[in-house]
Scaffold this motif. Structure first.
Motif, PDB file in Angstrom:
ATOM      1  N   TRP A 181      -7.415  63.109  52.927  1.00  0.00           N
ATOM      2  CA  TRP A 181      -6.045  63.121  52.699  1.00  0.00           C
ATOM      3  C   TRP A 181      -5.711  64.399  53.084  1.00  0.00           C
ATOM      4  CZ3 TRP A 181      -3.280  58.270  52.165  1.00  0.00           C
ATOM      5  CH2 TRP A 181      -4.031  57.397  51.651  1.00  0.00           C
ATOM      6  N   SER A 182      -4.418  64.797  53.597  1.00  0.00           N
ATOM      7  CA  SER A 182      -3.997  66.298  53.745  1.00  0.00           C
ATOM      8  C   SER A 182      -3.404  66.502  52.443  1.00  0.00           C
ATOM      9  CB  SER A 182      -2.798  66.064  54.887  1.00  0.00           C
ATOM     10  OG  SER A 182      -1.567  65.505  54.309  1.00  0.00           O
ATOM     11  N   PRO A 183      -3.035  67.856  52.409  1.00  0.00           N
ATOM     12  CA  PRO A 183      -2.493  68.180  51.060  1.00  0.00           C
ATOM     13  C   PRO A 183      -1.018  67.697  50.579  1.00  0.00           C
ATOM     14  CG  PRO A 183      -3.160  70.327  52.144  1.00  0.00           C
ATOM     15  CD  PRO A 183      -3.242  68.914  53.230  1.00  0.00           C
ATOM     16  N   THR A 184      -0.365  66.875  51.708  1.00  0.00           N
ATOM     17  CA  THR A 184       0.820  66.305  51.470  1.00  0.00           C
ATOM     18  C   THR A 184       0.698  64.873  51.237  1.00  0.00           C
ATOM     19  OG1 THR A 184       1.302  66.398  54.032  1.00  0.00           O
ATOM     20  CG2 THR A 184       2.341  68.193  52.477  1.00  0.00           C
ATOM     21  N   PHE A 185      -0.534  64.309  51.143  1.00  0.00           N
ATOM     22  CA  PHE A 185      -0.745  62.927  50.956  1.00  0.00           C
ATOM     23  C   PHE A 185      -0.797  62.048  52.129  1.00  0.00           C
ATOM     24  CE2 PHE A 185       0.827  64.369  46.938  1.00  0.00           C
ATOM     25  CZ  PHE A 185      -0.502  64.761  45.808  1.00  0.00           C
ATOM     26  N   ASP A 186      -1.031  62.531  53.372  1.00  0.00           N
ATOM     27  CA  ASP A 186      -1.339  61.997  54.674  1.00  0.00           C
ATOM     28  C   ASP A 186      -2.681  61.578  54.796  1.00  0.00           C
ATOM     29  OD1 ASP A 186       1.802  61.739  55.239  1.00  0.00           O
ATOM     30  OD2 ASP A 186       1.481  63.875  55.578  1.00  0.00           O
ATOM     31  N   LYS A 187      -3.018  60.208  55.336  1.00  0.00           N
ATOM     32  CA  LYS A 187      -4.323  59.991  55.644  1.00  0.00           C
ATOM     33  C   LYS A 187      -4.754  60.798  56.947  1.00  0.00           C
ATOM     34  CE  LYS A 187      -5.903  55.960  54.717  1.00  0.00           C
ATOM     35  NZ  LYS A 187      -6.273  54.391  54.913  1.00  0.00           N
ATOM     36  N   GLU A 188      -5.660  61.669  56.928  1.00  0.00           N
ATOM     37  CA  GLU A 188      -6.199  62.465  58.063  1.00  0.00           C
ATOM     38  C   GLU A 188      -7.594  61.792  58.815  1.00  0.00           C
ATOM     39  OE1 GLU A 188      -4.992  67.055  57.219  1.00  0.00           O
ATOM     40  OE2 GLU A 188      -6.845  66.313  56.752  1.00  0.00           O
TER      41      GLU A 188
END
Length: 327
Positions: A181-188
């Motif tokens: 996950w990204s630091p902003t809680f988006d699945k990468e």
């Protein structure tokens, strides 16, 4: 009563020392390993380890008991950085972030038609919640890399579904078994399901500057990830509890038959080439207590008994000399 003599090389952990609590705090609630050392959630008072968890939806949207989030390094057993914040959980995953804040996350996450719980928060240096997010249900392992990206390994319910996920709800966020996950809680990124070797339960995970290694219980396989490219390595060992690695050298912690087993080997193209089987022990030579859970990061196996820190480093001269001998 006699103690059965163990076969194989003995790998004794060393006592690094006792972590010093921040002023006003003295009870270890949760502990993990960041890129540079331990990170601990401390509470104060005899009842500090008990929850301030709300009934029903157990998200992190409401403030709870005040705790101290503290980071340490191997060079100093006193806290390098401390943030005091109200956190509404008794036990949680905790990781340091590059900007000095902390990520705190719960393992479980309920989905209802009103939406999913936010089971992760970022706490800033001032102790305030900077942002909230959802990382899914069934988190077994969580580590943040040096760039602030969040790696999560899920256990079976987080993969197959529970707590409203899949059965009457959406597909579990952790259905692939391993997600970044990204630091902003988006699945990468997530483990590709088309490999022919799906993850059924992530029982161990290790995030280092050199890549990521996870262990799947169902397939008894190691999963390496470098530059977002996965590789699969069958181990033939069931029930691994932790994994450490340095380059292509790997150490497996435990098995279903023996929790103290320590198996070292190297990764091949699609294999795990076993070199030597040994066993772990405490500095005194006594067996490792069953309640101590491995916290693995890079080449180091870490165990915490309260605030006492024990470690085994695969890169130490002694360990290198042991693993260099073919079993």
């Amino acid at each position: 009563m006699t103690t059965k003599r163990r076969r194989g090389t003995e790998h004794r952990l060393r006592h690094v020392g006792a972590l010093v609590p921040p002023d006003g705090f003295g009870t270890v609630v949760s502990v993990g390993m960041g890129p540079d050392g331990p990170v601990v959630m401390w509470a104060g008072g005899r009842e500090a380890g008990r929850a301030a968890v709300q009934a029903g939806r157990r998200d992190l949207a409401e403030p709870g008991r005040t705790v101290a989030l503290a980071s340490y390094t191997t060079s100093d057993l006193r806290p390098d950085r401390v943030v005091v914040a109200p956190v509404p959980v008794a036990r949680a995953f905790i990781q340091p972030l590059p900007d000095g804040g902390y990520l705190v996350a719960r393992s479980r996450c309920v989905w209802t038609p009103e939406g999913a719980e936010k089971n992760a928060v970022v706490v800033g240096l001032d102790g305030r919640v900077v942002r909230r997010g959802t990382l899914g249900d069934g988190i077994a392992h969580l580590q943040v890399d040096r760039d602030g990206r969040i790696w999560v390994g899920y256990f079976d319910e987080g993969i197959a579904g529970n707590n409203g996920w899949r059965f009457g709800g959406p597909e579990p966020l952790g259905s692939s078994g391993l997600v970044r996950w990204s630091p902003t809680f988006d699945k990468e990124w997530e483990f590709p399901t088309g490999t022919g070797s799906p993850i059924t339960e992530c029982d161990a995970m290790n995030v280092s500057d050199d890549g990521v290694i996870a262990y799947d219980y169902g397939g008894e396989t190691l999963i390496g990830v470098r530059n977002d490219q996965p590789s699969i390595h069958p181990t033939g060992t069931e029930g691994v509890r932790g994994v450490v690695f340095s380059g292509e050298t790997v150490g497996l912690v435990g098995s279903s038959a023996d929790r103290s087993l320590f198996t070292t080997g190297t990764l091949g193209g699609e294999s795990f080439n076993q070199r030597r089987r040994g066993y772990l022990s405490m500095p005194s030579g006594k067996p490792v207590p069953r309640a101590l859970r491995p916290e693995c990061r890079g080449s180091t196996l870490n165990l915490f008994d309260g605030n006492d820190w024990y470690q085994l480093d695969l890169d130490s001269p002694l360990q290198r000399s042991v693993t260099a001998v073919s079993g």
